[in-house]
Motif scaffolding. Structure first.
Motif, PDB file in Angstrom:
ATOM      1  N   GLY A  77       0.780  -1.226   0.000  1.00  0.00           N
ATOM      2  CA  GLY A  77       0.000   0.000   0.000  1.00  0.00           C
ATOM      3  C   GLY A  77       0.812   1.276   0.000  1.00  0.00           C
ATOM      4  O   GLY A  77       0.329   2.323   0.440  1.00  0.00           O
ATOM      5  N   GLU A  78       2.027   1.230  -0.520  1.00  0.00           N
ATOM      6  CA  GLU A  78       2.915   2.399  -0.440  1.00  0.00           C
ATOM      7  C   GLU A  78       2.560   3.493  -1.446  1.00  0.00           C
ATOM      8  O   GLU A  78       2.892   4.661  -1.231  1.00  0.00           O
ATOM      9  N   PHE A  79       1.874   3.138  -2.544  1.00  0.00           N
ATOM     10  CA  PHE A  79       1.684   4.097  -3.633  1.00  0.00           C
ATOM     11  C   PHE A  79       0.208   4.317  -3.959  1.00  0.00           C
ATOM     12  O   PHE A  79      -0.603   3.393  -3.902  1.00  0.00           O
ATOM     13  N   GLY A  80      -0.078   5.547  -4.350  1.00  0.00           N
ATOM     14  CA  GLY A  80      -1.418   5.868  -4.809  1.00  0.00           C
ATOM     15  C   GLY A  80      -1.613   5.625  -6.286  1.00  0.00           C
ATOM     16  O   GLY A  80      -2.751   5.574  -6.764  1.00  0.00           O
ATOM     17  N   ALA A  81      -0.512   5.491  -7.024  1.00  0.00           N
ATOM     18  CA  ALA A  81      -0.592   5.230  -8.457  1.00  0.00           C
ATOM     19  C   ALA A  81       0.656   4.480  -8.903  1.00  0.00           C
ATOM     20  O   ALA A  81       1.764   4.751  -8.419  1.00  0.00           O
TER      21      ALA A  81
END
Length: 276
Positions: free
Chosen positions: A133-137
């Motif tokens: 879950g480190e990135f939004g995209a």
């Protein structure tokens, strides 16, 4: 790392070749170009930037998101994202250490000014060195044709995306899963004959993303904006009938096309049970 990838992107800086220009390594998105007038380097660079703009535009708005680019090369797309889309942070990941060194050297000044918002990391599409879950995209521009395992890439993308995050992948695939497609492409294009590019239908990626728990998976053909302009640009160096000009031929014969593939992780973060 596959040996053909190591050899292609290692000893020489492919982005320094005139056919790419500007530090990018992609075929370009040519909708803004006048394909009747002579093409110059500025038009070529814009085509490559515009491909990134198309990809980044599908995962926005990016003002509070962190972005991962898988297969970042020299990081020109990462710099464009920072400059034009103002995300919270951008990470460029590449499997090739020499490419990463070039990226860090190319953007040394930007790294100094934007140390909190830009970084480069080594990793494989199938084994990303990042937290859940480190990135939004997650984006990838014209690297997917090199990935040996699309299921693993999709699973890793799903893992590193936060709930509600989006992925956008631009690349070329066969138009269907007819068994003769790999042989057809190997006969037309050297990069398929030597194994640098892997012949797979676009459904191989969309199915993998769906199986990894992502939703709203779509594949949009953008070949009409890629292949004619790319072929016209190639005509400066390559005569008709030479292998690089066969990309357009493969498109016209409905063997190969260029796609923008998008998907999202559910807002609640739930994923289905992995397939076995």
């Amino acid at each position: 790392m596959r040996s053909v990838v190591r050899e292609t992107y290692g000893p020489a800086d492919l982005s320094g070749e005139p056919i790419f220009a500007g530090g990018f390594i992609n075929f370009g998105y040519w909708s803004a170009a006048d394909l009747v007038a002579p093409l110059d380097e500025a038009v070529r660079v814009r085509s490559q930037e515009d491909l990134y703009r198309q990809v980044l535009g599908t995962v926005g708005p990016l003002g509070e998101r962190t972005i991962l680019e898988v297969g970042c090369g020299l990081g020109m797309g990462c710099a464009l994202a920072l400059r034009e889309f103002a995300p919270a942070a951008v990470t460029g990941m590449d499997i090739h250490p020499e490419q990463l060194k070039r990226a860090r050297d190319t953007h040394a000044g930007l790294l100094g000014r934007e140390a909190a918002r830009l970084r480069f990391a080594r990793g494989a599409a199938e084994d990303m060195p990042f937290a859940d879950g480190e990135f939004g995209a997650v984006i990838s521009v014209e690297a997917v044709q090199h990935f040996p395992d699309l299921d693993a890439f999709a699973a890793q993308t799903s893992r590193v995306l936060r709930p509600g995050g989006r992925v956008a992948v631009a690349g070329f695939f066969t138009v269907d899963d007819a068994p003769g497609r790999p042989a057809e492409l190997a006969g037309l294009l050297e990069t398929y004959a030597n194994g640098l590019d892997i012949a797979r239908p676009v459904t191989a990626l969309t199915d993998a993303l769906t199986a990894a728990g992502l939703v709203d998976t779509r594949a949009e053909s953008i070949g009409r904006h890629v292949w004619p302009g790319w072929d016209l640009w190639l005509s400066r160096w390559w005569a008709p009938g030479t292998w690089p000009r066969n990309f357009l031929r493969a498109y016209e014969q409905r063997i190969l096309d260029y796609y923008l593939v998008t998907a999202a992780r559910r807002e609640d973060g739930e994923r289905p049970t992995p397939r076995r």
